[in-house]
Scaffold this active site. Structure first.
Site, PDB file in Angstrom:
ATOM      1  N   SER A 151      93.927  26.173  52.172  1.00  0.00           N
ATOM      2  CA  SER A 151      92.838  26.862  52.785  1.00  0.00           C
ATOM      3  C   SER A 151      92.736  26.656  54.277  1.00  0.00           C
ATOM      4  CB  SER A 151      91.262  26.397  52.241  1.00  0.00           C
ATOM      5  OG  SER A 151      91.332  25.139  52.302  1.00  0.00           O
ATOM      6  N   GLY A 159      92.884  30.316  58.403  1.00  0.00           N
ATOM      7  CA  GLY A 159      92.362  31.348  59.385  1.00  0.00           C
ATOM      8  C   GLY A 159      92.539  32.885  58.950  1.00  0.00           C
ATOM      9  N   ILE A 180      90.015  34.910  60.754  1.00  0.00           N
ATOM     10  CA  ILE A 180      90.582  35.620  62.126  1.00  0.00           C
ATOM     11  C   ILE A 180      91.555  36.437  62.007  1.00  0.00           C
ATOM     12  CG2 ILE A 180      91.858  34.515  64.250  1.00  0.00           C
ATOM     13  CD1 ILE A 180      89.937  32.019  63.948  1.00  0.00           C
ATOM     14  N   LYS A 200     109.736  27.289  50.725  1.00  0.00           N
ATOM     15  CA  LYS A 200     109.039  27.071  49.436  1.00  0.00           C
ATOM     16  C   LYS A 200     107.897  27.353  48.840  1.00  0.00           C
ATOM     17  CE  LYS A 200     112.206  25.945  46.778  1.00  0.00           C
ATOM     18  NZ  LYS A 200     113.412  26.655  46.371  1.00  0.00           N
ATOM     19  N   PRO A 201     106.792  26.776  49.708  1.00  0.00           N
ATOM     20  CA  PRO A 201     105.285  26.974  49.532  1.00  0.00           C
ATOM     21  C   PRO A 201     105.091  28.502  49.597  1.00  0.00           C
ATOM     22  CG  PRO A 201     105.581  25.206  51.271  1.00  0.00           C
ATOM     23  CD  PRO A 201     106.859  25.910  50.805  1.00  0.00           C
ATOM     24  N   CYS A 242      66.117  28.186  67.539  1.00  0.00           N
ATOM     25  CA  CYS A 242      65.489  28.017  66.275  1.00  0.00           C
ATOM     26  C   CYS A 242      65.059  26.571  66.234  1.00  0.00           C
ATOM     27  CB  CYS A 242      66.556  28.465  65.245  1.00  0.00           C
ATOM     28  SG  CYS A 242      65.544  29.176  63.710  1.00  0.00           S
ATOM     29  N   GLY A 289      65.964  24.118  67.453  1.00  0.00           N
ATOM     30  CA  GLY A 289      65.835  23.524  68.776  1.00  0.00           C
ATOM     31  C   GLY A 289      64.861  24.020  69.520  1.00  0.00           C
ATOM     32  N   HIS A 305      68.336  33.747  66.925  1.00  0.00           N
ATOM     33  CA  HIS A 305      69.787  33.239  66.989  1.00  0.00           C
ATOM     34  C   HIS A 305      70.465  34.083  67.840  1.00  0.00           C
ATOM     35  CE1 HIS A 305      69.672  29.899  64.028  1.00  0.00           C
ATOM     36  NE2 HIS A 305      68.781  30.653  63.397  1.00  0.00           N
ATOM     37  N   GLU A 311      73.161  33.669  69.255  1.00  0.00           N
ATOM     38  CA  GLU A 311      74.571  33.249  69.116  1.00  0.00           C
ATOM     39  C   GLU A 311      75.299  34.295  68.168  1.00  0.00           C
ATOM     40  OE1 GLU A 311      72.391  31.439  68.084  1.00  0.00           O
ATOM     41  OE2 GLU A 311      72.749  30.501  65.914  1.00  0.00           O
TER      42      GLU A 311
HETATM   43  N1  GLN Z   1      64.107  24.525  59.643  1.00  0.00           N
HETATM   44  C1  GLN Z   1      63.473  25.303  60.708  1.00  0.00           C
HETATM   45  C2  GLN Z   1      62.777  26.549  59.968  1.00  0.00           C
HETATM   46  O1  GLN Z   1      63.016  26.900  58.732  1.00  0.00           O
HETATM   47  C3  GLN Z   1      64.346  26.106  61.656  1.00  0.00           C
HETATM   48  C4  GLN Z   1      65.554  26.971  61.137  1.00  0.00           C
HETATM   49  C5  GLN Z   1      66.839  27.130  61.759  1.00  0.00           C
HETATM   50  O2  GLN Z   1      67.171  26.398  62.883  1.00  0.00           O
HETATM   51  N2  GLN Z   1      67.511  28.107  61.277  1.00  0.00           N
HETATM   52  O3  GLN Z   1      61.813  27.294  60.583  1.00  0.00           O
END
Ligand code: GLN
Length: 536
Positions: free
Chosen positions: A13, A16, A19, A190-191, A382, A384, A507, A509
């Site tokens: 595993s 990638g 990707i 071989k693999p 989040c 954070g 989020h 990201e």
């Molecule tokens: N644990 C927090 C919540 O449920 C933040 C979740 C997260 O960071 N995705 O609200």
């Protein structure tokens, strides 16, 4: 009618496959085709949402709120496709649907079996994705490694696909490892031979082999693989380790993998040399002018995959700012004990990502305080953001025991559950999930970096900023700069007296791309470069 490419993995595993699948999507999309990418996951969970990040890595959230495999993140970053709940299937979902149909009496009188009932349900889901996406080509990545018991129904369904749809409409690619054995001074085939042998036993004959390798494959080795695995020599594609994952489409393109696929499907498509991608992404990723170090203060930091999209979004912001982003991964629990000045030495930006549960929280809060006091650029995501709110409540508003009700009962529940969440009993798929509209306040940092006032961002959390504390926070200098209008929920907080202190409940990201960095991340890296230039 859509055409289908099935991608399997062999030998080990973590080769990638995600990707590789995304890169194949990229080279075909660049030829003017509409592609869709799917991941089939062999585990019994309905989705990865209930799994620990140590088990599964990041949970990628789609626009429609599906909690999915992180490979869908690669699909969205490499191509222009937008995934949804139709793009990720698990064994759990398949059995769930078959068993509930059985209970309703849909199969009355019959014995329900893996073949044909489970395999039929898998095929229906793949065709559904083709129908919903209206894709010319559906790329289906099968999770796990050939030889695993649990992925057999998916492999069997993909074998049947060629029979159902016609050989000219279905294409099989097998990703395998060709290891270099140092003591022998040679690569070993071989693999790969065994792995292809196992596939053939199931009835699948691969059309292309993608060989992951440290050393370039000689003509002789390619010939040998071709002969023993029954694959044309030009269809033995090598895929060496690259400095940037975004080079992989170029590697495939150079070996005309797109042509090999198109000629099987008898498709004639416009020309593309991927030069835009090479210029805008690859060249910039490989030769940046600057370098900057960002600390990511996480609780699942040992696992590379746990914050996949965050690391990628930081890379994208680096590409945008012509900088290599060095990521210093710091375990938030260790930060609770250790000297913070030492651990954050040489760091020009601090990012606190999402997470669940109390473990490591106090370390995150400590790092946030450090960035607030020392004016180090900060991006909270989040959990954070929730930690940034707790830190501000405790150390600026003087609510010493402030906390989130997720962690501890408190007199000052600055982060708490909404009524609608408190009533829920099921834990799977019940968080606030997917894209919500966020209205951004004028003249705020968020307004400045986004350059617009309405954005859609993806969520995955249960807890929210407690509106009872709004006034107190504003009075003390926190700017509540983004709101979800439909629910009056605070989505973005920032600090006035700071060059770049911003934290978001969503989020960002998940929406960052290598050629289109997310503004919150590109603004963050820009601020980090400025901080670094000040020589602090
Ligand atoms: N644990 C927090 C919540 O449920 C933040 C979740 C997260 O960071 N995705 O609200």
């Amino acid at each position: 009618m859509s055409k289908y490419i099935f991608i399997t993995g062999g030998v080990i595993s973590s080769l990638g496959k995600g990707i590789a699948s995304a890169s194949i999507g990229k080279i075909l999309e660049s030829r003017g085709l509409k592609v869709a990418l799917m991941k089939l996951d062999p585990y019994i969970n309905v989705d990865p949402g209930t799994m620990n990040p140590y088990q599964h890595g990041e949970v990628y959230v789609t626009e429609d709120g599906a909690e999915t495999d992180l490979d869908l993140g690669h699909y969205e970053r490499f191509t222009n496709t937008l995934s949804s709940k139709f793009n990720n299937i698990t064994t759990g979902q398949i059995y769930n649907s078959v068993i509930s149909r059985e209970r309703k009496g849909d199969y009355l009188g019959k014995t329900i079996q893996v073949i044909p009932h489970i395999t039929d349900a898998i095929k229906e889901r793949i065709k559904k994705c083709a129908e919903v996406s209206k894709a010319d080509i559906v790329i289906v990545e099968i999770g796990g490694t050939v030889g695993d018991i649990e992925s057999l129904p998916f492999l069997e369904a993909s074998r049947q696909f060629r029979l159902d749809m016609g050989a000219e409409n279905v294409f099989y690619i097998h990703l395998t490892l060709v290891p270099y054995i140092k003591a022998a001074g040679e690569v070993k085939t071989k693999p790969t031979q065994h792995s292809v042998g196992t596939l053939r036993e199931i009835g699948i004959i691969p059309d292309v082999l993608i060989c992951r390798t440290e050393k370039s494959l000689t003509d002789n080795v390619k010939e040998k693989i071709s002969l023993f695995c029954n694959v044309r020599k030009e269809a033995v594609i090598e895929s060496p380790d690259m400095d940037s994952i975004y080079q992989v489409p170029l590697v495939f393109k150079k070996q005309i993998l797109d042509e090999i696929i198109l000629s099987h499907f008898k498709l004639i498509c416009k020309f593309s040399d991927l030069k835009d991608w090479e210029r805008a992404v690859v060249n910039r990723a490989l030769n940046p002018k600057h370098k900057v170090t960002i600390a990511v203060i996480g609780k699942y930091i040992e696992l590379q995959d746990a914050y996949k999209s965050i690391y990628e979004a930081l890379n994208h912001a680096g590409i945008y700012n012509d900088a290599r982003v060095e990521i210093k991964r710091i375990d938030s629990e260790s930060l609770e004990k250790d000297k913070i000045e030492q651990m954050l030495k040489g760091v020009s930006g601090i990012l606190v990502p999402g997470g669940f549960g109390y473990r490591g929280i106090e370390g995150k809060i400590k790092a946030i305080k450090f960035s607030r006091l020392n004016k180090i650029p900060f991006l909270g995501i989040c959990l954070g953001m929730q930690c940034a709110v707790i830190e501000f409540a405790r150390n600026v508003c003087n609510l010493k025991t402030a906390n989130s009700t997720e962690f501890k009962p408190t007199k000052y529940p600055v982060i708490s559950l909404l009524q609608e969440q408190a009533k829920l009993k099921d834990l799977g798929g019940t968080m606030r999930l997917g894209a919500y509209l966020c209205k951004i306040r004028k003249n705020s940092l968020a307004g400045q970096v986004y350059g617009k006032s309405l954005v859609y961002e993806r969520h995955r959390h249960r807890y929210e900023f407690n509106n009872k504390f709004k006034k107190l926070f504003e009075k003390n200098g926190m700017v509540l700069s983004g709101v979800c209008p439909r629910k009056d929920l605070i989505e973005i907080v920032e600090l006035k007296a700071h060059p770049y202190f911003i934290a978001v409940q969503f989020h960002p990201e998940f929406k960052s791309k290598p050629d289109k960095a997310h503004p919150l991340f590109s603004g963050f890296i820009q601020a980090a470069l400025q901080f670094q230039a000040l020589g602090k």
